[in-house]
Design an enzyme around this catalytic site. Structure first.
Site, mmCIF file in Angstrom:
data_model
loop_
_atom_site.group_PDB
_atom_site.id
_atom_site.type_symbol
_atom_site.label_atom_id
_atom_site.label_comp_id
_atom_site.label_asym_id
_atom_site.label_seq_id
_atom_site.Cartn_x
_atom_site.Cartn_y
_atom_site.Cartn_z
ATOM 1 N N SER A 151 -24.891 -15.570 -1.929
ATOM 2 C CA SER A 151 -23.774 -15.836 -0.760
ATOM 3 C C SER A 151 -23.396 -14.368 -0.723
ATOM 4 C CB SER A 151 -22.716 -16.636 -1.336
ATOM 5 O OG SER A 151 -21.680 -16.647 -0.538
ATOM 6 N N TYR A 164 -16.535 -18.379 -8.175
ATOM 7 C CA TYR A 164 -17.613 -18.717 -7.285
ATOM 8 C C TYR A 164 -18.027 -17.071 -7.205
ATOM 9 C CZ TYR A 164 -20.467 -19.768 -3.264
ATOM 10 O OH TYR A 164 -21.374 -20.055 -2.364
#
Length: 254
Positions: A151, A164
């Site tokens: 990501s 995350y």
């Protein structure tokens, strides 16, 4: 790309295949001729996807499993080898995003992100490595691939995204370390780092999309197929071409 190769006769294992980027990538690789192993926990969705691939002339194996369990991850790879006899491509697309204020966020949510985003990827990669290396020696393409979906959160930290961020930074770092380790053995490791993408990722916890728009405004999100195209670009390159990293952001995302 004019030198892109078809994937006829190859086998691809895709995690997170029940939705989003994993599902789109499975469809794309099957369209290119690969036999695909579909891995996720939701069997009904996997069956529906397998039927769609079969209707288009492809071959798909459904494996409902929880890859955060190392024994289940091992069994997943065993089933692929038992069915197809080889493994040429691994796409680690399973992912979980449960962001929010650190004080209020349950520790269980942090554990789940570590389990899915990092441990699952680690377990599948570990089990797949011997078979991917074997595929290099027996494939006319003379190359095998691991594509990890990270990501932009694996490049830039943000408030309320700590765990995350941590898992995706780890995925990006591990991919580069593996790339260096296996580059001389024609096993390519690549990482794709998408920005905001219209998948179930933002629906996994209430308020995540609202939190995103408060930082970046209302952007037109990427489609899962955009990331699948990036994965296909990576794995269809001839052996001499290794795409190490692709960052894909929506045009409107800063």
């Amino acid at each position: 790309m004019k030198n892109a190769e078809k994937l006829n006769g190859t086998v691809a294992l895709i995690t997170g295949a029940s939705s989003g980027i994993g599902q789109a990538t499975a469809i794309r690789l099957a369209d290119l001729g690969a036999n695909v192993a579909l891995v996720a926990r939701r069997q009904d969705r996997l069956e529906s996807l397998a039927n769609r691939i079969a209707a288009a002339g492809g071959t798909a194996l459904v494996i409902a499993a929880d890859i955060t369990d190392s024994h289940e991850a091992e069994h997943v790879v065993d089933q692929v080898i038992e069915r197809f006899g080889r493994l040429d491509t691994l796409v680690n697309a399973a992912g979980l995003m449960l962001n929010g204020p650190s004080v209020e966020s349950p520790l269980e949510e942090w554990d789940r992100m570590v389990d899915v985003n990092l441990r699952g990827l680690m377990y599948l990669t570990k089990q797949a490595l011997p078979h991917l290396l074997q595929a290099v020696t027996s494939s006319p393409r003379a190359v095998a691939d691991v594509v990890n979906i990270s990501s932009v959160a694996g490049r830039i930290a943000a408030p309320q995204v700590a765990i995350y961020n941590a898992t995706k930074f780890a995925v990006t770092a591990a991919t580069e370390a593996w790339r260096q380790e296996f580059t001389k053995q024609s096993l390519r490791f690549s990482v794709i780092e998408p920005g905001a993408t219209a998948t179930e990722l933002f629906e996994q916890k209430d308020g995540q999309w609202e939190g995103f728009t408060s930082m970046f405004g209302e952007v037109e999100r990427l489609h899962a197929e955009d990331i699948a195209d990036a994965a296909a670009f990576i794995v269809t390159n001839p052996r001499r071409v290794a795409i190490n990293e692709i960052v894909v952001r929506p045009t409107d995302q800063p």
